[in-house]
Every structure is written in C-alpha cells, then in structure tokens.
Design an enzyme around this catalytic site. Structure first.
Site, PDB file in Angstrom:
ATOM      1  N   HIS A 235      -8.569  -3.047  -7.178  1.00  0.00           N
ATOM      2  CA  HIS A 235      -7.537  -2.031  -7.417  1.00  0.00           C
ATOM      3  C   HIS A 235      -7.620  -1.377  -8.787  1.00  0.00           C
ATOM      4  CE1 HIS A 235      -5.905  -3.106  -3.617  1.00  0.00           C
ATOM      5  NE2 HIS A 235      -5.571  -4.320  -3.991  1.00  0.00           N
ATOM      6  N   ARG A 297       2.719  10.016 -17.297  1.00  0.00           N
ATOM      7  CA  ARG A 297       1.966  10.057 -18.562  1.00  0.00           C
ATOM      8  C   ARG A 297       0.650  10.762 -18.305  1.00  0.00           C
ATOM      9  NH1 ARG A 297      -1.722   6.418 -16.646  1.00  0.00           N
ATOM     10  NH2 ARG A 297      -0.812   4.680 -15.508  1.00  0.00           N
TER      11      ARG A 297
HETATM   12  P1  ADP Z   1      -0.463   0.067  -9.096  1.00  0.00           P
HETATM   13  O1  ADP Z   1       0.850   0.641  -9.530  1.00  0.00           O
HETATM   14  O2  ADP Z   1      -0.584  -1.388  -9.400  1.00  0.00           O
HETATM   15  O3  ADP Z   1      -1.644   0.870  -9.524  1.00  0.00           O
HETATM   16  P2  ADP Z   1      -0.534   1.305  -6.480  1.00  0.00           P
HETATM   17  O4  ADP Z   1       0.645   1.295  -5.615  1.00  0.00           O
HETATM   18  O5  ADP Z   1      -0.838   2.554  -7.223  1.00  0.00           O
HETATM   19  O6  ADP Z   1      -0.414   0.086  -7.508  1.00  0.00           O
HETATM   20  O7  ADP Z   1      -1.820   0.875  -5.661  1.00  0.00           O
HETATM   21  C1  ADP Z   1      -3.047   0.593  -6.290  1.00  0.00           C
HETATM   22  C2  ADP Z   1      -4.182   0.626  -5.295  1.00  0.00           C
HETATM   23  O8  ADP Z   1      -3.938  -0.281  -4.214  1.00  0.00           O
HETATM   24  C3  ADP Z   1      -4.379   1.967  -4.610  1.00  0.00           C
HETATM   25  O9  ADP Z   1      -5.172   2.831  -5.377  1.00  0.00           O
HETATM   26  C4  ADP Z   1      -5.061   1.555  -3.320  1.00  0.00           C
HETATM   27  O10 ADP Z   1      -6.420   1.309  -3.543  1.00  0.00           O
HETATM   28  C5  ADP Z   1      -4.412   0.237  -2.979  1.00  0.00           C
HETATM   29  N1  ADP Z   1      -3.273   0.438  -2.054  1.00  0.00           N
HETATM   30  C6  ADP Z   1      -2.007   0.728  -2.399  1.00  0.00           C
HETATM   31  N2  ADP Z   1      -1.219   0.854  -1.300  1.00  0.00           N
HETATM   32  C7  ADP Z   1      -2.007   0.611  -0.240  1.00  0.00           C
HETATM   33  C8  ADP Z   1      -1.775   0.576   1.191  1.00  0.00           C
HETATM   34  N3  ADP Z   1      -0.574   0.817   1.723  1.00  0.00           N
HETATM   35  N4  ADP Z   1      -2.824   0.302   1.987  1.00  0.00           N
HETATM   36  C9  ADP Z   1      -4.050   0.046   1.470  1.00  0.00           C
HETATM   37  N5  ADP Z   1      -4.321   0.057   0.154  1.00  0.00           N
HETATM   38  C10 ADP Z   1      -3.321   0.337  -0.699  1.00  0.00           C
END
Ligand code: ADP
Length: 619
Positions: A235, A297
């Site tokens: 991630h 940001r």
């Molecule tokens: P953070 O705030 O920790 O960055 P995010 O919600 O932005 O978390 O999610 C980070 C990553 O996790 C995304 O870029 C994607 O790769 C994966 N991800 C998030 N939500 C999903 C989902 N519903 N299904 C599959 N992968 C997901």
C-alpha cells in the site's frame, strides 16, 4: 504576495519549497533537528532555526517550538510540506490564531476529511460515488460482521483514522471476519489511538487514481488532471505517473469533475488530492471509479502533475495562501505528454525492503530527468526519518518513452555503501506488463520474483571486477572505468571475491557493459558489487552470512533471542528478532549447525554490521 516563509519540514520537500520561494523573491526560514543540522535544506534557506533533538516528536512535531521560531524570525507564513504537521487541524488553527498565514488546507476541510467514515458519509451526501461499504457509527462486532456479509466477501476492514497504508485487513470469508476485525482494531488503536473501523467491498483489480485539485478563497476550484499511483508495495506508492494509462476523455471528465465536487463540498482552499479507487477488471470505466479519500496537502508525487501541466504547484500554493485567485482557469489547463516518478529509497530489497541506514559515501544519479532530493553525497540516511534518497521524474511525449528514460536513469544510479531499490525500480519500469499498461495495485506483489535484484553477480560484473583488479596493479587504486570494455592480453584466471563470495574468473573475453567501476565496486543496472582479490589460501568470506555469522543488517533493538549458546539449530530457524524502524525482522540460521557464539541479548541496542551470533556447521 507573502514575503517570508517558514518551512515546518525537512529534506526534499523543504528544498523544493525553498526553490520556488527563492524564484518568487520570498525569504525562507528552515527549521531543523539536531540530526539535520548539516543538511542541504538548512544551508539553502536564508535563515535556519534549530527546533530540537532528532526524534520527530521532539522537533518537527513540536508545534509551540515551531510557532516560536516563526515569531523569532518574523516570518509572515508557515508552509508545512507533507507529512509531519501538514494535516494537523489544531496546528493549522494555532498558526492562523497567531496571525500567520497557513500555506495549507483550511482546518475545517482537514477535519472534514480526517476520518475516513465521516468523509465518506459527507461525500455520499454530495452525490460523489463512494466504494460500496459500511461507514456507520455502530461498532458492535456482530453488526460489523452482518454488514460485511451484506457487502459480500472479500471485504476490506479499514481504520477510520488510518493512513499511510496502515490499519487495513482483507477478509476473504465470513469465517475469518472476527480474527481480521480484532487484528485491525489492535493495529488501529496502537497506531492511531482510535480503534473504530469501516468496511468496504474489496476491489479485486484495483487501480489507484487521484486527481490534483486547487481551490482559492474566492470560491474557484480547478483540477489539474489525474495521476495513477497503482504501483504500490504494501500500500505504499512506488511508481506514480500522469496521466493515467488507458484513461479516455469521457472517463477523465467524470473523475475530474467528481474531484472538483469533492473539493467544493468542503469549501476547499489550496492544494489537495482526491483519491479514487477504480475496479479495472473490465478496463477503466467511469461507473467503476469511487471516492476513497482526500489528502488535504501537497503530495509527494506532485512533480508528475507539474510536468504535464507546466505549472509550479508550490507557487500556486503560495499565491492562493496570499489571497490571490488560482493562477489558471480550467480551460487554460491541458495535458502535455507523459510524466513518471519513482521514489529512490535507501532500503534493501534482499531484507524485505528494510531501511538501509548510513552515510552516502558515494552517490551519483545520472542526469536527464528531474531529481528532487534532500541529500547529497556525504550526507547521512538516519533511522529518524523516511529513508528516501530522491524522487526521479521523467517527462516525454509518450508513456513508453517516459518509462524507458526513467528506467535508464534508475539503472545508472550509483550508491554505496547504503543499499537502494534502484535495481528494483529499473526492473519494474522495464517490465513488459508495466510498459503495456497492464497495471493494478497487485502488480508488484505478482511480479516480485522478476523485480528482485540479482543475488549473484553475473558474468559482466565478474569480468569488470577481475579486469579492474588486474588493471589496478599498474594504475592507482581509484580506477574509474566508465562504460568499461577491456581486452586482457591472454587468457588468465583470476581469483576474486565479489560481495563476500569467492569466484574464479576466466578473463578471456572482452568485458562489455554500461556499468562503471569506482574504487573497488562495480555499479551496474542499479546494483553495487564490492570486490577484492582473493588469496588462494583464503578461508572464506569474512563477516558474511555464508560463514555462519549473524550480522545486524541495520541499527535496531534486539527484541527476542530464541536460542542459547551450544543449541543445535536447523537451517531457516529464527535465532534473533531485531526491531528496526518499527518493523520486526527475524534473523535465521543460514545452515544446520550449532550456536557457537551468542552476543545478542534481549533489549540490546545494536548498530549495523554488529555480530549477533555465529553458527558453526556440522562438519
Ligand atoms: P491510506 O489512507 O492508508 O493511504 P487508503 O484508503 O488511501 O489508505 O488506501 C490505500 C491503498 O489501499 C489504496 O491505494 C489501494 O491500493 C488499497 N485499497 C484501499 N481500499 C481498497 C479497496 N476497497 N479494495 C482494494 N484495495 C483497496
């Protein structure tokens, strides 16, 4: 426009802000911790204030100390960069209360987007498409499980206060839900002090698409198109590009319009990023892209947007914070070519990408692309902060060209003795599936074996090392052979050691390669191979793993020792658990044998390269 600016940040982003501020004639003040006193950003600012010891909580996160530094130096504004205090609404408010200009998002918008569940509920109300899921307040485990059953597996449990890729658990079947929920809650409580979660449909072929938006106090909101950040490891973003591969005009319009809607819903001012997740199992299409979250940001990956739009986003931030309207109207913005960014990290792919700490004794990055870096040769990568060395950004008319250009630069990176992910990046950018645009967030994990750097030196490395050793007899030891190509007079056998292992090299063919030999290291394809001559009676590789020495790969704390001196151990058996950079690493027995020496004890702080234990083989 503001005339003076304090930067409440460090490294690469501090330098980036200074660059634009200088061009605009704005006086800059750097703030720094003891660990950063000699870093380039401190030298380059017009003025610099020490704010505390190395740990971020004692320096870059000390709000009062930073406000005090702003008062002392009489600046008009504070730029928080990204990370640290950039999304801290309380700090933003404190800055504004003091009468200073906050070059960041309005505290109310930061708060509105701070918790994932509240943000999603708000976006549903604003008619923005949101990933199907449960974002409610009821946190009763039975209720959560029922909601997960309704959504349908696989689901993703996410900490509502999560960030940085932490606090997420994928659950594939109802039977595993409770375990997943418990472990997600534990991590959420420990990392964010808040154990509430939300549940989302887990997208099986997801792409991460985000839109750069900008708002001003006059009510204007524009977007600067999308970026694709699907190439992630655990991630965390590894490659970012703009525009997104396979995005047609209609889909782009839909997602960019949704992003502007999101920004308007929270009266957004300044630079922001609206993140979406796309289900690309049937290609990229507008009705399968959902709002994920908004980052209030500037983002690490903003340079790719700057490249394709020809705009300076830090200048935009400063102008908007000064009360000016956004510098361009929507119809004045267009996409020019393709841009790609990789993050060059001081980390070691061979140890599961653990940070590689130490002095950058040798650091060379080929020219030809934009390089945003916070360090120079001779600087230190410490365990206190993110171990990023540089961001490398290419810009070309098309995607393949941008990728190949960047791959060439990554392959030409020379760093020693710190390990880097340069070879890993070059392999990723050169991968046929990446080049064809067949990407999703699982790409790196799926292709990990192809992307890992080699563990054995190939013939080019051996020939270069052997040739250099022979040549070095006649020449000085600082032999630099760039683009080596050598002819040995006659066929000769050379006994050498490369990366601690013995080799016998037949120097009978001219060695060709595009690497370089500097001092006693071969640099090739982003990898570094130290070498030396080996006497015939050499007993073996010094302090390397193959002789049974268990060496600390980086500074850290010994948190467990699972053997005693004299114990018999089997190959692969964990001996010592080391905690470094908040991660645990097991150091295992390299072969069957006996614990001949044991120097590690639980709780001990160790530095990189220290002998922790030694295993003696059976024979
Ligand atoms: P953070 O705030 O920790 O960055 P995010 O919600 O932005 O978390 O999610 C980070 C990553 O996790 C995304 O870029 C994607 O790769 C994966 N991800 C998030 N939500 C999903 C989902 N519903 N299904 C599959 N992968 C997901």
């Amino acid at each position: 426009m503001i005339e003076s600016l304090l930067i409440a940040n460090r490294g690469e982003i501090a330098r980036r802000i200074i660059r634009t501020a200088r061009r605009l004639g704005i006086r800059t003040v750097a703030t720094y911790s003891d660990a950063d006193a000699t870093m380039p950003f401190v030298r380059e600012a017009d003025d610099a204030v020490r704010i505390g010891p190395a740990p971020a909580r004692d320096s870059y996160l000390r709000q009062n100390r930073i406000l005090e530094a702003a008062r002392q130096t009489g600046v008009q504004a504070i730029h928080p960069g990204y990370g640290f205090l950039s999304e801290n609404a309380d700090f933003a408010e404190a800055v504004i209360r003091t009468g200073l200009i906050w070059v960041g998002a309005p505290p109310s918008a930061i708060r509105a987007m701070g918790l994932k569940d509240a943000a999603k509920q708000r976006m549903i109300a604003a008619n923005v498409p949101v990933t199907p899921g449960y974002f409610g307040e009821d946190q009763d485990p039975d209720r959560l499980r029922r909601e997960a059953d309704t959504i349908g597996y696989p689901v993703l449990i996410k900490a509502v206060a999560g960030g940085g890729g932490k606090g997420m658990r994928r659950v594939d079947a109802a039977a595993d839900f409770s375990t997943g929920l418990e472990s997600c809650r534990r991590e959420a409580a420990a990392s964010f002090g808040d154990d509430r979660v939300l549940i989302e449909k887990y997208i099986l072929s997801p792409r991460h698409i985000e839109v750069q938006v900008f708002g001003d106090i006059h009510g204007n909101v524009v977007h600067l198109f999308e970026r694709d950040c699907s190439l992630q490891r655990r991630h965390q973003k590894v490659v970012e590009e703009a525009p997104a591969p396979g995005m047609d005009e209609a889909t782009r319009k839909a997602v960019c319009t949704a992003a502007v809607q999101v920004a308007r819903a929270v009266d957004y001012v300044g630079a922001g990023t609206v993140e979406f997740i796309a289900d690309v199992s049937g290609g990229l299409c507008a009705d399968r892209i959902w709002f994920m979250e908004m980052n209030t940001r500037l983002q690490v990956e903003h340079p790719v947007t700057e490249a394709i739009t020809g705009q300076d986003l830090v200048e935009w931030q400063i102008r908007v914070a000064s009360g000016e309207p956004v510098p361009r109207r929507q119809e004045e913005l267009a996409i020019d070519g393709w841009a790609m960014e990789v993050r060059l990290y001081a980390e070691n792919p061979a140890t599961g990408f653990l940070p590689s700490i130490g002095c950058l004794e040798h650091l060379r990055i080929p020219e030809g692309v934009r390089i945003d870096s916070g360090v120079e040769q001779g600087d230190e990568i410490t365990s206190h902060y993110d171990p990023m060395i540089a961001k490398l950004i290419s810009h070309a008319p098309g995607r393949q060209q941008a990728a190949r250009m960047l791959a060439g630069v990554a392959a030409g990176v020379e760093v020693w003795p710190v390990h880097t992910n340069a070879a890993f990046l070059a392999r990723t950018l050169n991968h046929p599936d990446f080049l064809s645009g067949a990407i999703d967030t699982g790409f790196i994990e799926r292709h990990l074996m192809d992307l890992m750097p080699s563990t054995e030196p190939d013939e080019r490395v051996l020939q270069a090392a052997a040739s250099a050793l022979l040549g070095a007899v006649a020449q000085e030891p600082w032999t630099t052979l760039t683009g080596f190509r050598m002819n040995a007079e006659a066929s000769r056998q050379v006994n050498i050691e490369v990366a601690g292992r013995p080799y016998i090299v037949n120097l009978d063919q001219p060695a060709r390669g595009s690497g370089s030999v500097i001092k006693d290291i071969v640099f090739i394809d982003g990898e570094a191979w130290p070498f030396g001559s080996r006497r015939a009676d050499h007993a073996g590789g010094g302090q390397n793993l193959t002789d049974g020495s268990i060496i600390a790969p980086m500074p850290g704390t010994v948190i467990a020792v699972s053997v005693r001196q004299g114990d018999r151990v089997l190959r692969g058996q964990p001996l010592v658990i080391l905690e470094a950079m908040k991660m645990e690493q097991a150091l295992n027995a390299p072969f069957d044998g006996t614990v001949a020496e044991l120097r590690a004890s639980p709780g001990a702080q160790v530095t990189e390269g220290v002998l922790l234990a030694r295993i003696e083989g059976e024979d």
